[in-house]
Design an enzyme around this catalytic site. Structure first.
Site, PDB file in Angstrom:
ATOM      1  N   GLU A 160     -25.270   5.055  41.060  1.00  0.00           N
ATOM      2  CA  GLU A 160     -25.470   4.283  41.887  1.00  0.00           C
ATOM      3  C   GLU A 160     -25.369   4.004  43.105  1.00  0.00           C
ATOM      4  OE1 GLU A 160     -23.659   0.796  40.428  1.00  0.00           O
ATOM      5  OE2 GLU A 160     -23.555   1.783  38.476  1.00  0.00           O
TER       6      GLU A 160
ATOM      7  N   GLU B 180     -15.418   3.608  44.069  1.00  0.00           N
ATOM      8  CA  GLU B 180     -16.476   2.882  43.737  1.00  0.00           C
ATOM      9  C   GLU B 180     -16.640   4.130  43.027  1.00  0.00           C
ATOM     10  OE1 GLU B 180     -20.036   1.367  43.492  1.00  0.00           O
ATOM     11  OE2 GLU B 180     -18.554   0.774  45.262  1.00  0.00           O
TER      12      GLU B 180
ATOM     13  N   GLU C  66     -17.739   0.903  34.600  1.00  0.00           N
ATOM     14  CA  GLU C  66     -19.134  -0.151  34.328  1.00  0.00           C
ATOM     15  C   GLU C  66     -19.653   1.036  32.769  1.00  0.00           C
ATOM     16  OE1 GLU C  66     -21.284  -0.103  37.144  1.00  0.00           O
ATOM     17  OE2 GLU C  66     -20.302  -1.714  37.918  1.00  0.00           O
TER      18      GLU C  66
END
Length: 119
Positions: free
Chosen positions: A26, A67, A74
């Site tokens: 990410e 985060e 996800e």
């Protein structure tokens, strides 16, 4: 006692592995780390109280945690299936919103502290 120490050690290893996974997959985590470094330096350069400095630094670290949670959401959604589903999109969007809302909260903290310095 030794078992407890080993459990703490193992949890630290798993946590580090999770952080490294998010770091490698990410790009947004790297951006937040850079932002934390910049704002961390600013927090120590400005004439802030220990409480103000602590709140601002803590806020930046919380963004990193959120985060990581967003990435976890996800991954689980993607693991369940790759077909387009409304619930999957909503889950991912909610995770993203959590990061944004947290960042806005930290931004509000910075604005309040900076306005307080200017007064």
């Amino acid at each position: 006692m030794w078992q407890q120490i080993m459990r703490v050690r193992q949890r630290a290893i798993w946590s580090w592995e999770g952080f490294v996974h998010v770091w490698r997959t990410e790009g947004s985590l790297a951006q937040w780390v850079v932002a934390n470094v910049v704002f961390g330096i600013l927090a120590f350069v400005l004439p802030l109280s220990a409480g103000e400095r602590g709140m601002l630094l803590m806020g930046g670290i919380i963004i990193l945690g959120v985060e990581c949670m967003n990435t976890a959401i996800e991954r689980v959604v993607d693991d369940i299936g790759t077909e387009r589903r409304d619930a999957a999109k909503q889950a991912k969007d909610c995770g993203s919103a959590a990061v944004a809302v947290t960042a806005i909260g930290v931004g509000v903290g910075w604005v309040c502290v900076l306005v307080g310095l200017a007064v």
